[in-house]
Design an enzyme around this catalytic site. Sequence first.
Site, mmCIF file in Angstrom:
data_model
loop_
_atom_site.group_PDB
_atom_site.id
_atom_site.type_symbol
_atom_site.label_atom_id
_atom_site.label_comp_id
_atom_site.label_asym_id
_atom_site.label_seq_id
_atom_site.Cartn_x
_atom_site.Cartn_y
_atom_site.Cartn_z
ATOM 1 N N GLY A 44 0.780 -1.115 -0.122
ATOM 2 C CA GLY A 44 -0.152 0.027 0.092
ATOM 3 C C GLY A 44 0.872 1.349 0.008
ATOM 4 N N GLN A 49 3.689 9.851 1.385
ATOM 5 C CA GLN A 49 4.680 9.059 1.153
ATOM 6 C C GLN A 49 5.676 9.435 -0.028
ATOM 7 O OE1 GLN A 49 2.644 5.123 2.355
ATOM 8 N NE2 GLN A 49 4.517 4.741 3.230
ATOM 9 N N CYS A 87 5.957 -0.244 7.397
ATOM 10 C CA CYS A 87 5.683 1.031 6.634
ATOM 11 C C CYS A 87 6.943 1.527 5.790
ATOM 12 C CB CYS A 87 5.183 2.251 7.503
ATOM 13 S SG CYS A 87 4.689 3.607 6.662
ATOM 14 N N LEU A 88 6.633 1.871 4.450
ATOM 15 C CA LEU A 88 7.904 2.167 3.742
ATOM 16 C C LEU A 88 8.266 3.250 4.148
ATOM 17 C CD1 LEU A 88 6.656 1.287 0.097
ATOM 18 C CD2 LEU A 88 7.696 -0.176 1.474
ATOM 19 N N HIS A 129 -4.317 1.515 7.309
ATOM 20 C CA HIS A 129 -3.029 1.864 7.388
ATOM 21 C C HIS A 129 -2.743 2.998 6.500
ATOM 22 C CE1 HIS A 129 1.373 1.343 7.478
ATOM 23 N NE2 HIS A 129 1.259 2.269 6.583
ATOM 24 N N GLU A 130 -3.492 3.123 5.240
ATOM 25 C CA GLU A 130 -3.094 4.236 4.123
ATOM 26 C C GLU A 130 -4.132 5.541 4.667
ATOM 27 O OE1 GLU A 130 -0.655 3.518 2.646
ATOM 28 O OE2 GLU A 130 -0.382 1.607 2.977
ATOM 29 N N HIS A 133 -2.391 7.334 7.002
ATOM 30 C CA HIS A 133 -1.523 8.290 6.328
ATOM 31 C C HIS A 133 -1.955 9.606 5.954
ATOM 32 C CE1 HIS A 133 2.462 6.359 6.069
ATOM 33 N NE2 HIS A 133 1.741 5.246 5.765
HETATM 34 ZN ZN ZN Z 1 2.815 3.305 5.870
#
Ligand code: ZN
Length: 168
Positions: A44, A49, A87-88, A129-130, A133
């Site tokens: 995701g 990000q 998480c990236l 999660h997204e 963000h």
């Molecule tokens: Zn993330």
Amino acid sequence: MLSIVKYPSHILSTPSSRVQKITKEIQDLLPLMAETMEKHDGVGLAAPQIGRTEQVIIVNTEEGNHAFLNPKLISLSKKTEIEEEGCLSLPGLFVLVKRSFRVKVSCQTPEGSPIIIEAEGLAARIFQHEIDHLNGKLIINRISPLKRLKIRKQLKDIKEKGFTEIKK
Ligand code: ZN
């Protein structure tokens, strides 16, 4: 490929704004976001990000990658699950996060059609999660202060080196 914004960049804690008009620029951004997510082995990705403040997310499901605009959680199941999440924007960090097992999300397709998505399990987790963000929240805002204290060395690592290899 786009570069990933990492913790503690302030854009990650800034709430995103609604996409009012779906411009070609936004539509062109979606495949780039999907490609960037895949290159980093993510499931995701949210606009902050990659340094953008529009409400845009990419979600990977069994059927492939999907882009959604202006996603909003309209229902969350009482049933929850605790699973490890990464998480990236926090490379190398994995923490246990409690999420609803099933969610309903209202959003728009890249063409602008309003839709309601029902998801459960991993897909529901990715949506939560997204959407976090887009609200300026990270997984480290979903854990207890004590747990956050326990990962302070890992956060320091990410801040200084851009990743962490410290195991919990
Ligand atoms: Zn993330």
